[in-house]
Scaffold this motif. Structure first.
Motif, PDB file in Angstrom:
ATOM      1  N   LYS A 269       0.760  -1.266   0.172  1.00  0.00           N
ATOM      2  CA  LYS A 269       0.135  -0.183   0.045  1.00  0.00           C
ATOM      3  C   LYS A 269       0.878   1.173   0.021  1.00  0.00           C
ATOM      4  O   LYS A 269       0.292   2.409  -0.256  1.00  0.00           O
ATOM      5  CB  LYS A 269      -0.936   0.198   1.392  1.00  0.00           C
ATOM      6  N   GLY A 270       2.158   1.179   0.126  1.00  0.00           N
ATOM      7  CA  GLY A 270       2.965   2.521   0.161  1.00  0.00           C
ATOM      8  C   GLY A 270       3.486   2.730  -0.992  1.00  0.00           C
ATOM      9  O   GLY A 270       3.416   1.903  -2.303  1.00  0.00           O
ATOM     10  N   PRO A 271       4.370   3.961  -1.159  1.00  0.00           N
ATOM     11  CA  PRO A 271       5.164   4.191  -2.160  1.00  0.00           C
ATOM     12  C   PRO A 271       6.124   2.879  -2.716  1.00  0.00           C
ATOM     13  O   PRO A 271       6.712   2.273  -1.874  1.00  0.00           O
ATOM     14  CB  PRO A 271       5.922   5.334  -1.903  1.00  0.00           C
ATOM     15  N   LYS A 272       6.084   2.424  -3.958  1.00  0.00           N
ATOM     16  CA  LYS A 272       6.935   1.509  -4.198  1.00  0.00           C
ATOM     17  C   LYS A 272       7.582   1.333  -5.727  1.00  0.00           C
ATOM     18  O   LYS A 272       7.098   2.214  -6.352  1.00  0.00           O
ATOM     19  CB  LYS A 272       5.857   0.145  -4.165  1.00  0.00           C
ATOM     20  N   ARG A 273       8.460   0.422  -5.905  1.00  0.00           N
ATOM     21  CA  ARG A 273       9.017   0.416  -7.131  1.00  0.00           C
ATOM     22  C   ARG A 273       9.499  -1.160  -7.281  1.00  0.00           C
ATOM     23  O   ARG A 273       9.758  -1.838  -6.000  1.00  0.00           O
ATOM     24  CB  ARG A 273      10.392   1.333  -7.352  1.00  0.00           C
ATOM     25  N   LEU A 274       9.421  -1.857  -8.423  1.00  0.00           N
ATOM     26  CA  LEU A 274       9.680  -2.866  -8.853  1.00  0.00           C
ATOM     27  C   LEU A 274      10.909  -3.014  -9.653  1.00  0.00           C
ATOM     28  O   LEU A 274      11.022  -2.497 -10.777  1.00  0.00           O
ATOM     29  CB  LEU A 274       8.596  -3.703  -9.192  1.00  0.00           C
ATOM     30  N   LEU A 275      11.921  -3.909  -9.397  1.00  0.00           N
ATOM     31  CA  LEU A 275      13.172  -4.093 -10.300  1.00  0.00           C
ATOM     32  C   LEU A 275      13.215  -5.490 -10.456  1.00  0.00           C
ATOM     33  O   LEU A 275      13.282  -6.482  -9.785  1.00  0.00           O
ATOM     34  CB  LEU A 275      14.488  -3.585  -9.746  1.00  0.00           C
ATOM     35  N   LEU A 276      13.201  -5.832 -11.947  1.00  0.00           N
ATOM     36  CA  LEU A 276      13.211  -7.088 -12.263  1.00  0.00           C
ATOM     37  C   LEU A 276      14.456  -7.237 -12.998  1.00  0.00           C
ATOM     38  O   LEU A 276      14.672  -6.240 -13.715  1.00  0.00           O
ATOM     39  CB  LEU A 276      12.300  -7.510 -13.321  1.00  0.00           C
ATOM     40  N   VAL A 277      15.576  -8.090 -12.678  1.00  0.00           N
ATOM     41  CA  VAL A 277      16.698  -8.125 -13.071  1.00  0.00           C
ATOM     42  C   VAL A 277      16.698  -9.258 -14.240  1.00  0.00           C
ATOM     43  O   VAL A 277      16.821 -10.347 -13.943  1.00  0.00           O
ATOM     44  CB  VAL A 277      17.795  -8.365 -11.948  1.00  0.00           C
ATOM     45  N   SER A 278      16.869  -8.808 -15.475  1.00  0.00           N
ATOM     46  CA  SER A 278      16.850  -9.997 -16.477  1.00  0.00           C
ATOM     47  C   SER A 278      17.992 -10.796 -16.282  1.00  0.00           C
ATOM     48  O   SER A 278      19.146 -10.516 -16.528  1.00  0.00           O
ATOM     49  CB  SER A 278      16.731  -9.174 -17.872  1.00  0.00           C
TER      50      SER A 278
END
Length: 314
Positions: free
Chosen positions: A277-286
């Motif tokens: 529910k908070g500020p968020k970011r998703l990093l997918l490392v290929s």
């Protein structure tokens, strides 16, 4: 009662008893494999560092640097817990609390300690209950540990002052632990969380591993092991849900996962990210395998983590 029917019922009860004993024995076997403290044959326990390792510098620094030893008492069972603390080269109120993975300890998190130290932060690396130098005869998978990490966080504030700013970080089981902490009421000094390849719940992960490693179905084994864990340690695997915990989090969180992760499958990160529910970011490392995102793409990993910290550490 008909004599033949009586014999048939007795035979049926004997067979049922044998099956129950077999299931119980298998449950205890897998409890010892998955939960009880001890070396895990499917985990790399080597502490040797190869110079070809892309994170050799960070790991070598951590092995050689001076560490202060902190102590804490577990939130339940009154176990003595141990952590390594390395202050930043330049005095700061900013601290990263680092949670290790399954079958690991603080000694296995040197590359991350090195990363955050280079970025100018104090680092605290606890050994979970049942790991490293800490007491305990079972692996908590992050659930009882979430309360222990709240104690560690409070100790950071006591030692470093009320102006402390804290971010919790973890990989694999440590990532799940980080998410589990995020669902608790954390002190205002906790500014955010970084989780790397954590699972949705202990139940989901053990169900997945039973199939992946042993080609065993969910039923009846996983519920039986969960029941044994409840009797021994006071919680079920379904209770231990990072997914339910992040749904209660409103502080910033960075999610990281490798796209080639087959130990905690990549698909687990999507419901976690969505639920938060908070500020968020998703990093997918290929192309990164399990807990290898930093080693696979060091520059990307470092820059993403730094940008997240710079944004929420003031």
């Amino acid at each position: 009662m008909n004599k033949h029917l009586k014999h048939w019922l007795i035979g049926l009860l004997i067979v049922a008893g044998i099956i129950c004993i077999g299931i119980g024995s298998a449950g205890y076997y897998f409890y010892n494999m998955a939960v009880a403290r001890g070396k895990k044959t499917f985990i790399n326990n080597s502490s040797a560092i190869k110079k070809s390792d892309p994170l050799y510098r960070e790991k070598n620094w951590y092995q050689g640097t001076k560490k202060l030893v902190w102590h804490e008492t577990s939130a339940t069972k009154h176990l003595k817990l141990v952590a390594n603390y390395v202050p930043a080269d330049k005095t700061t109120h900013k601290t990263i609390v680092i949670a290790h993975g399954f079958g690991g300890s603080s000694d296995k998190m040197g590359e991350y300690a090195g990363l955050f130290h280079e970025l100018g932060y104090n680092v605290l690396l606890p050994d979970d209950r049942g790991a490293g130098k800490s007491q305990g005869n079972y692996i908590g998978y992050g659930w009882p540990d979430r309360l222990d990490y709240l104690n560690w966080i409070k100790q950071v504030i006591r030692r470093n002052g009320s102006q402390s700013q804290i971010v919790m970080f973890g990989t694999s089981m440590g990532g799940a632990t980080t998410m589990m902490v995020s669902g608790e009421k954390t002190p205002k000094q906790v500014k955010g969380f970084i989780e790397d390849c954590g699972y949705t719940s202990v139940y989901d992960e053990i169900k997945y591993q039973a199939k992946s490693m042993y080609n065993l179905p969910e039923y009846p084994l996983v519920p039986v092991v969960s029941g044994i864990n409840y009797l021994k340690n006071g919680y079920t695997f379904k209770q231990a849900s990072a997914l339910k915990q992040v749904a209660k989090n409103h502080k910033p969180m960075l999610f990281i996962h490798g796209t080639h992760d087959t130990f905690v499958p990549t698909r687990m990160v999507y419901p976690l990210y969505k639920a938060d529910k908070g500020p968020k970011r998703l990093l997918l490392v290929s192309g990164a395998q399990h807990a290898k995102s930093y080693a696979h793409a060091p520059a990307l990993y470092r820059s993403t983590v730094k940008a997240f910290l710079d944004r929420y550490f003031k």
